[in-house]
Scaffold this active site. Sequence first.
Site, PDB file in Angstrom:
ATOM      1  N   HIS A  59       0.820  -1.219   0.000  1.00 32.76           N
ATOM      2  CA  HIS A  59       0.000   0.000   0.000  1.00 32.76           C
ATOM      3  C   HIS A  59       0.852   1.266   0.000  1.00 32.76           C
ATOM      4  CE1 HIS A  59      -0.010  -0.190   4.567  1.00 32.76           C
ATOM      5  NE2 HIS A  59      -0.038   1.108   4.448  1.00 32.76           N
ATOM      6  N   ASP A  87       1.315  -7.710   2.352  1.00 30.87           N
ATOM      7  CA  ASP A  87       1.307  -6.286   2.015  1.00 30.87           C
ATOM      8  C   ASP A  87       2.738  -5.779   1.833  1.00 30.87           C
ATOM      9  OD1 ASP A  87       0.800  -3.625   1.723  1.00 30.87           O
ATOM     10  OD2 ASP A  87      -0.539  -3.457   3.448  1.00 30.87           O
ATOM     11  N   SER A 139       3.743   2.120   8.455  1.00 32.40           N
ATOM     12  CA  SER A 139       3.519   1.222   7.319  1.00 32.40           C
ATOM     13  C   SER A 139       4.854   0.913   6.677  1.00 32.40           C
ATOM     14  CB  SER A 139       2.648   1.906   6.267  1.00 32.40           C
ATOM     15  OG  SER A 139       1.342   1.984   6.704  1.00 32.40           O
TER      16      SER A 139
HETATM   17  N1  GLU Z   1      -2.358   0.265   7.634  1.00 29.01           N
HETATM   18  C1  GLU Z   1      -2.109   1.518   8.247  1.00 29.01           C
HETATM   19  C2  GLU Z   1      -2.480   2.623   7.294  1.00 29.01           C
HETATM   20  O1  GLU Z   1      -2.651   2.357   6.163  1.00 29.01           O
HETATM   21  C3  GLU Z   1      -0.673   1.763   8.580  1.00 29.01           C
HETATM   22  C4  GLU Z   1      -0.198   1.261   9.845  1.00 29.01           C
HETATM   23  C5  GLU Z   1      -1.019   1.719  11.010  1.00 29.01           C
HETATM   24  O2  GLU Z   1      -1.644   2.805  10.976  1.00 29.01           O
HETATM   25  O3  GLU Z   1      -0.995   0.965  11.950  1.00 29.01           O
HETATM   26  O4  GLU Z   1      -2.581   3.785   7.627  1.00 29.01           O
END
Ligand code: GLU
Length: 712
Positions: A86, A222, A647
């Site tokens: 991402h 990911d 991330s």
């Molecule tokens: N998956 C989260 C995001 O896309 C990143 C990591 C997190 O916030 O823990 O913002």
Amino acid sequence: MRRMGLMLILFMVAGTQLLRAEEGMWIPLLIEKYQIGPMKEAGLRLDAEDIYSINQACLKDAVAIFGSGCTGEMISGDGLILTNHHCGEGMIQWHSSVEHDYLTDGFWAMSREEELPNEGLTVTFLRQMEDVTDAVNQGLVQGMDPDDRQRRINLNRGELIREATEGTHYDAEVKPFYYGNAYYLFVYEKFRDVRLVGAPPVSIGSFGGDTDNWMWPRHSADFSLFRVYAGEENKPAGYSPDNQPYQPGKHLEISAAGIEEGDFTMVLGFPASTTMYLHPEAIRAMVETSLPLKIALRSARLEVMERYMETSDVVRIQYAHKQSRVSNAWKKWQGVILGLKRNHIFDKKVADEAAFLEWMNEDGERQMKYDHLPEDFAQLYREKEQSAVAVDLMSEAINPLELFGEVNRVLGMMQLGRSSEEIENQVAQFFKDFHMPVDRDIFAAMMQAYHDHMPEALYPPFFTRVEKRDRGDFSSYAETLYRKAVFGEREGARKLLETYKRSPEKALKRLRKDPALICLNQFKELYYREIYHGVINVQEKEAKLYKTYMAGLLEMSGERPLYADANRTMRLTYGKVKGYRPMDGVEYRATTSLSGLLEKYKKGNVDYAVPEKLVELYENRDYGRYGVNGTMPVCFIATNHTSGGNSGSPVLDAEGRLVGLNFDREWEGTMSDVFYDPNLCRNIAVDIRYVLFIIDKYAGAGYLLDEMEIIF
Ligand code: GLU
């Protein structure tokens, strides 16, 4: 009775922010002083100098800011950097077309020549940090005029940056910590030639899609891979075919030995923003007003995007990255509300404040410094209520409109006299991923929301026209606006650029008459006239109050350090691999495996599509060296206190070896940017063995593994 009162307060204080032990995002420079003891007790087998040092190669040299918002880590001596899918998605999407759909099919450079350059993408290493609080505060005196004070601080900060960078190719910044109670200087080295090496298909890299995002159990790989290139002497340079892979001072060893429940882990990365010391009223506003409004606005935007994405592959690719950016925070905010409500965080914050006041009242000097706080906070949040809705509408309804953004950008470029090639290039980039009907329908929905949430006195003048000529129908107004706007379609933009080539003056004149720019300017004028000053005033008061409150909290915590809120500077957090109980009667385990992924597979559900090749590998249990006893580990969770910006951060074991790649948090714990509960908050990582398996077995790009140091 008195004793009962005291008992009650003590009971309430236990478990609130001031006494919790496991949380924290620690400043690398201070690990030696404060954290190394507890970390070793928790299982770490390294010294502080192995993590952060300016005298020897250490973990900090292997971890970088990827782009502007993520973290990445060096996993080879030849510039290979690992980050999340991402985080790389914008670039993957940019290189994709219906013919080369790297989102759907994945991308693998089978040699260095096939790696894809990415204009504007940077990878930034921290070279050094330093506490510069005294230097920033130099020349400040009691009772100084606030503007003079700020000017002095800015001058001092500028001087420190100049000293740190003069005659070097480094960048530097001085950042406030603890609401300006401390300042640190950061020196960075930024690399500008970063090429895409590999990415799995979306169905693997973001398996589970929006359904699983911010959720556990999880089954996505990911990750994406890039390579950092350097110019002469291993120094940063713009893209050139002559550049060579960057040789980092340190790259991570990879442990394919696996993790188990209870294992020590730590995460090094660049968390963007937390607000751990909020006043209870701020929590109330967040839960009751701000987040619900922002969620509703994003729901409306998502509905439009998804409707168009479903009907065309071109639009699906154009909007894939935009949609996931919008839906990401949209979903997280819903988890935050749930967590804050279900765990009574408002009450816990009230208890924190009560504990603070109790401490303050023990001492006359403390009272002098802090006893104005409760009244001032109450007043602040009353004032803030009025401007908050306008600020949210600006950031969530007006700023995101693509047409507004583009006309404003081109106007700026023309005013600066930029060359027509440069502007043409910009406009071409815009149209590559712009589908007018999407933005037009979003415009209509956003204007309706603005109309419904703001008082009439704060309507822009064009609303009167909508009322009269379009009978209040914003869709009908949008139809006309987007038809007439210069950037509604390529042809209008092309004509404008032609004019610009002949006469920049004429082009500017034409642009100033553009109906989209006129609308945007009406909003801008309104904001500057009616809202901006109030917002600035509230922000200044807020900054001052929190600085004092934070100073009090630091004084109260004494020798035990409180950690500073995340601010996109390097932080270390540590914890252990651990499951959790999301609710009564349910217990989640800490790891997932490929069989769980296959169980989720549902025909026709795009979020749970599984590529055939992966099914085949699963059916043959063809896991190479990465499986354990016939299972393929996929993801795990741990108690590391992470945030957005983490991330792509490495999850490291007690020896500092890479065991996982951080990519998310789980639903019940997304509130951890505001309140960390060790029983509920977990970071989610891809098990590094699954990453290696996908590169090697799925993608057939095993040659990349030759440059890594993998310990089985
Ligand atoms: N998956 C989260 C995001 O896309 C990143 C990591 C997190 O916030 O823990 O913002």
